[in-house]
Design a protein around this motif. Structure first.
Motif, PDB file in Angstrom:
ATOM      1  N   GLU A  83       0.839  -1.195   0.000  1.00 43.80           N
ATOM      2  CA  GLU A  83       0.000   0.000   0.000  1.00 43.80           C
ATOM      3  C   GLU A  83       0.874   1.245   0.000  1.00 43.80           C
ATOM      4  OE1 GLU A  83      -4.176   1.260   2.130  1.00 43.80           O
ATOM      5  OE2 GLU A  83      -2.741   0.014   3.226  1.00 43.80           O
ATOM      6  N   ILE A  84       0.562   2.196  -0.875  1.00 45.92           N
ATOM      7  CA  ILE A  84       1.353   3.420  -1.038  1.00 45.92           C
ATOM      8  C   ILE A  84       0.628   4.597  -0.395  1.00 45.92           C
ATOM      9  CG2 ILE A  84       2.386   5.010  -2.687  1.00 45.92           C
ATOM     10  CD1 ILE A  84       2.607   2.685  -4.652  1.00 45.92           C
ATOM     11  N   LEU A  85       1.362   5.368   0.413  1.00 43.26           N
ATOM     12  CA  LEU A  85       0.792   6.544   1.068  1.00 43.26           C
ATOM     13  C   LEU A  85       1.681   7.751   0.803  1.00 43.26           C
ATOM     14  CD1 LEU A  85      -1.254   7.872   2.998  1.00 43.26           C
ATOM     15  CD2 LEU A  85       0.238   7.168   4.894  1.00 43.26           C
ATOM     16  N   LEU A  86       1.082   8.819   0.263  1.00 44.76           N
ATOM     17  CA  LEU A  86       1.784  10.074   0.045  1.00 44.76           C
ATOM     18  C   LEU A  86       1.462  11.044   1.175  1.00 44.76           C
ATOM     19  CD1 LEU A  86       1.078  10.568  -3.779  1.00 44.76           C
ATOM     20  CD2 LEU A  86       3.052   9.446  -2.704  1.00 44.76           C
ATOM     21  N   ASP A  87       2.426  11.890   1.532  1.00 44.03           N
ATOM     22  CA  ASP A  87       2.202  12.809   2.646  1.00 44.03           C
ATOM     23  C   ASP A  87       1.033  13.762   2.399  1.00 44.03           C
ATOM     24  OD1 ASP A  87       3.726  14.020   0.632  1.00 44.03           O
ATOM     25  OD2 ASP A  87       4.572  15.493   2.013  1.00 44.03           O
ATOM     26  N   ILE A  88       0.794  14.126   1.163  1.00 47.49           N
ATOM     27  CA  ILE A  88      -0.293  15.059   0.858  1.00 47.49           C
ATOM     28  C   ILE A  88      -1.664  14.436   1.088  1.00 47.49           C
ATOM     29  CG2 ILE A  88       1.049  16.421  -0.791  1.00 47.49           C
ATOM     30  CD1 ILE A  88      -0.325  14.854  -3.043  1.00 47.49           C
ATOM     31  N   ASP A  89      -1.728  13.117   1.239  1.00 47.52           N
ATOM     32  CA  ASP A  89      -3.005  12.430   1.459  1.00 47.52           C
ATOM     33  C   ASP A  89      -3.335  12.256   2.944  1.00 47.52           C
ATOM     34  OD1 ASP A  89      -3.371  12.103  -1.286  1.00 47.52           O
ATOM     35  OD2 ASP A  89      -2.254  10.206  -1.312  1.00 47.52           O
ATOM     36  N   ILE A  90      -2.374  12.588   3.816  1.00 50.74           N
ATOM     37  CA  ILE A  90      -2.557  12.299   5.245  1.00 50.74           C
ATOM     38  C   ILE A  90      -3.344  13.410   5.930  1.00 50.74           C
ATOM     39  CG2 ILE A  90      -1.403  11.808   7.431  1.00 50.74           C
ATOM     40  CD1 ILE A  90       0.952  10.711   5.846  1.00 50.74           C
ATOM     41  N   TYR A  91      -4.467  13.029   6.515  1.00 49.67           N
ATOM     42  CA  TYR A  91      -5.366  13.944   7.213  1.00 49.67           C
ATOM     43  C   TYR A  91      -4.992  14.067   8.693  1.00 49.67           C
ATOM     44  CZ  TYR A  91      -9.841  15.533   9.205  1.00 49.67           C
ATOM     45  OH  TYR A  91     -10.817  16.211   9.891  1.00 49.67           O
ATOM     46  N   ALA A  92      -4.639  12.931   9.312  1.00 51.32           N
ATOM     47  CA  ALA A  92      -4.273  12.920  10.731  1.00 51.32           C
ATOM     48  C   ALA A  92      -3.486  11.653  11.033  1.00 51.32           C
ATOM     49  CB  ALA A  92      -5.517  12.994  11.622  1.00 51.32           C
ATOM     50  N   VAL A  93      -2.760  11.680  12.150  1.00 51.44           N
ATOM     51  CA  VAL A  93      -1.943  10.539  12.584  1.00 51.44           C
ATOM     52  C   VAL A  93      -2.325  10.162  14.004  1.00 51.44           C
ATOM     53  CG1 VAL A  93       0.401   9.749  13.117  1.00 51.44           C
ATOM     54  CG2 VAL A  93       0.005  11.195  11.108  1.00 51.44           C
ATOM     55  N   TRP A  94      -2.520   8.865  14.221  1.00 58.16           N
ATOM     56  CA  TRP A  94      -2.683   8.339  15.584  1.00 58.16           C
ATOM     57  C   TRP A  94      -1.392   7.608  15.937  1.00 58.16           C
ATOM     58  CZ3 TRP A  94      -5.792   3.430  17.234  1.00 58.16           C
ATOM     59  CH2 TRP A  94      -5.727   3.299  18.629  1.00 58.16           C
ATOM     60  N   TYR A  95      -0.593   8.231  16.797  1.00 55.16           N
ATOM     61  CA  TYR A  95       0.658   7.618  17.248  1.00 55.16           C
ATOM     62  C   TYR A  95       0.336   6.765  18.465  1.00 55.16           C
ATOM     63  CZ  TYR A  95       5.361   7.132  19.146  1.00 55.16           C
ATOM     64  OH  TYR A  95       6.533   6.615  19.647  1.00 55.16           O
TER      65      TYR A  95
ATOM     66  N   CYS B 298       0.112  17.818   9.576  1.00 51.38           N
ATOM     67  CA  CYS B 298      -1.254  17.425   9.905  1.00 51.38           C
ATOM     68  C   CYS B 298      -1.383  17.256  11.416  1.00 51.38           C
ATOM     69  CB  CYS B 298      -1.628  16.118   9.199  1.00 51.38           C
ATOM     70  SG  CYS B 298      -0.650  14.696   9.736  1.00 51.38           S
ATOM     71  N   PHE B 299      -2.582  16.967  11.880  1.00 47.44           N
ATOM     72  CA  PHE B 299      -2.799  16.720  13.299  1.00 47.44           C
ATOM     73  C   PHE B 299      -2.216  15.364  13.692  1.00 47.44           C
ATOM     74  CE2 PHE B 299      -5.505  14.627  16.508  1.00 47.44           C
ATOM     75  CZ  PHE B 299      -5.170  15.420  17.598  1.00 47.44           C
ATOM     76  N   VAL B 300      -1.508  15.317  14.845  1.00 47.14           N
ATOM     77  CA  VAL B 300      -0.929  14.075  15.358  1.00 47.14           C
ATOM     78  C   VAL B 300      -1.386  13.873  16.808  1.00 47.14           C
ATOM     79  CG1 VAL B 300       1.183  12.802  15.871  1.00 47.14           C
ATOM     80  CG2 VAL B 300       1.112  14.342  13.901  1.00 47.14           C
ATOM     81  N   MET B 301      -1.887  12.700  17.099  1.00 50.54           N
ATOM     82  CA  MET B 301      -2.273  12.337  18.459  1.00 50.54           C
ATOM     83  C   MET B 301      -1.386  11.175  18.935  1.00 50.54           C
ATOM     84  SD  MET B 301      -6.034  11.376  19.993  1.00 50.54           S
ATOM     85  CE  MET B 301      -6.025   9.584  19.892  1.00 50.54           C
ATOM     86  N   ASP B 302      -0.352  11.430  19.678  1.00 45.37           N
ATOM     87  CA  ASP B 302       0.231  12.690  20.075  1.00 45.37           C
ATOM     88  C   ASP B 302       1.674  12.745  19.577  1.00 45.37           C
ATOM     89  OD1 ASP B 302      -1.544  14.389  21.637  1.00 45.37           O
ATOM     90  OD2 ASP B 302      -1.689  12.734  23.047  1.00 45.37           O
ATOM     91  N   ASP B 303       2.282  13.927  19.591  1.00 39.76           N
ATOM     92  CA  ASP B 303       3.648  14.099  19.132  1.00 39.76           C
ATOM     93  C   ASP B 303       4.631  13.277  19.985  1.00 39.76           C
ATOM     94  OD1 ASP B 303       5.751  15.794  17.612  1.00 39.76           O
ATOM     95  OD2 ASP B 303       6.297  16.033  19.722  1.00 39.76           O
ATOM     96  N   TYR B 304       5.541  12.567  19.323  1.00 41.81           N
ATOM     97  CA  TYR B 304       6.491  11.681  20.011  1.00 41.81           C
ATOM     98  C   TYR B 304       7.266  12.407  21.098  1.00 41.81           C
ATOM     99  CZ  TYR B 304      10.706   8.827  20.710  1.00 41.81           C
ATOM    100  OH  TYR B 304      11.750   8.121  21.270  1.00 41.81           O
ATOM    101  N   TRP B 305       7.787  13.590  20.784  1.00 45.20           N
ATOM    102  CA  TRP B 305       8.632  14.288  21.746  1.00 45.20           C
ATOM    103  C   TRP B 305       7.808  14.813  22.918  1.00 45.20           C
ATOM    104  CZ3 TRP B 305      13.272  12.824  21.039  1.00 45.20           C
ATOM    105  CH2 TRP B 305      13.727  12.542  19.749  1.00 45.20           C
ATOM    106  N   GLN B 306       6.568  15.181  22.667  1.00 43.52           N
ATOM    107  CA  GLN B 306       5.706  15.610  23.755  1.00 43.52           C
ATOM    108  C   GLN B 306       5.350  14.429  24.650  1.00 43.52           C
ATOM    109  OE1 GLN B 306       5.196  18.957  23.962  1.00 43.52           O
ATOM    110  NE2 GLN B 306       4.643  18.406  26.056  1.00 43.52           N
TER     111      GLN B 306
END
Length: 331
Positions: free
Chosen positions: A65-77, A115-123
């Motif tokens: 599966e291919i994912l481009l950064d412009i397609d990413i709406y949000a990240v769940w870390y 994009c929105f990230v839940m939550d940032d690694y460094w935080q």
């Protein structure tokens, strides 16, 4: 074109919470891509290009599966374990170097996403600092057991005396030891008199010592944005779990039940979450027989799925909803 993909950062052995959140997101109209970080770089591919003419990112999962950064709406870390799937027969020094390089590359990729990230690694790393948590919790008016973190035996002896021998000990990091070919997980334990004669090891490794608070109930409070889910367990039912419910937690999951947390405690926990710059957190609290609440810690990536299974809390759906709404703000 509006981005419409949620990237879930986890590993291939994660539990079914991933599938449940994925289903909820698909129902909302999103495409979901799962990044199993343990399979990078051996099976997952990543290309990050910085160029004035055509900058961009391309992620290819183990399924192609291919994912481009412009397609990413949000990240769940959620989970992070890059390089775990590298061949075990690699030279140890080379394997360590490859894992470190994989970690840094993936973190760089995630940090660069717009994009929105839940939550940032460094935080998350900062918020996981127990001393920092406790400082903020006290400032916000949360009760806490007296806590000593030290490598000095004399300080432990003094602390033990101050609390009439009612003391437990634990580590800041979760780990296990292998003894007689069996894995022994290090849990919270009560400090007995004989243990005070074995404090020399503190010179090699500091430990956490804490006032032993008598429990009526143990509470797990899961915060997803402004939503709060609280469940309780009577750990006094089983002698093996009085010091640490996790000792036999796997066979008592069904004993958790919904619990209504007082508004003032809820308010303080939410204030703590915001101070820590987190969207998600799982807090551990003790309720004493005198109906006093004592905060223990908050885990920025704490587990929650068993609560959805046995209390029907709806945390998976809340995570999907939060990713949707916060992503709207970011985009």
């Amino acid at each position: 074109m509006t981005p419409n993909t949620i990237l879930i950062v986890t590993h291939s052995n994660d539990n079914l919470a991933i599938d449940k959140v994925t289903t909820a997101l698909i129902h909302k109209g999103y495409k979901v891509v799962r990044l199993n970080t343990d399979l990078y770089p051996y099976q997952v591919r990543l290309e990050v290009l910085y160029s004035s003419s055509c900058p961009g990112h391309q992620l290819i999962t183990e399924t192609g599966e291919i994912l481009l950064d412009i397609d990413i709406y949000a990240v769940w870390y959620r989970r992070f374990n890059p390089g775990a799937d590298l061949p075990k027969d690699m030279d140890k020094q080379q394997r360590k170097a490859c894992r470190e390089e994989a970690k840094r590359t993936l973190l760089g990729y995630l940090q660069s996403l717009d994009c929105f990230v839940m939550d940032d690694y460094w935080q998350i790393r900062k918020a996981s600092n127990k001393e920092y948590q406790q400082k903020l919790a006290l400032q916000l008016g949360l009760n806490m057991p007296a806590t000593l973190i030290t490598n000095q035996p004399a300080a432990v002896m003094k602390f033990h005396q101050a609390y009439s021998g009612k003391m437990i000990t634990k580590m800041q990091t979760a780990f296990s030891l292998v003894q007689d070919n069996r894995e022994q997980v290090v849990y919270t334990s009560k400090v007995e008199e004989q243990h005070l004669q074995q404090l020399d090891g503190l010179a090699l490794c500091p430990m956490v010592f804490q006032e032993n608070i008598h429990k009526q109930l143990e509470l797990r409070v899961t915060l997803v944005g402004d939503r709060v889910f609280c469940a309780a367990l009577d750990s006094n039912k089983h002698a093996e779990m009085r010091d640490d419910w996790r000792k036999i937690g796997a066979i008592t999951m069904h004993e958790w039940f919904d619990y209504s947390l007082p508004e003032d405690i809820t308010y303080k926990l939410q204030a703590l979450r915001k101070k820590l710059s987190l969207n998600y957190g799982a807090a551990d609290i003790i309720l004493t027989p005198e109906d006093q609440y004592y905060f223990l810690e908050i885990n920025p990536c704490g587990e929650f799925y068993w609560l959805d299974q046995y209390t029907q809390a709806g945390i998976c759906e809340a995570i999907a909803e939060h990713l949707h709404h916060q992503g709207v703000k970011e985009n």
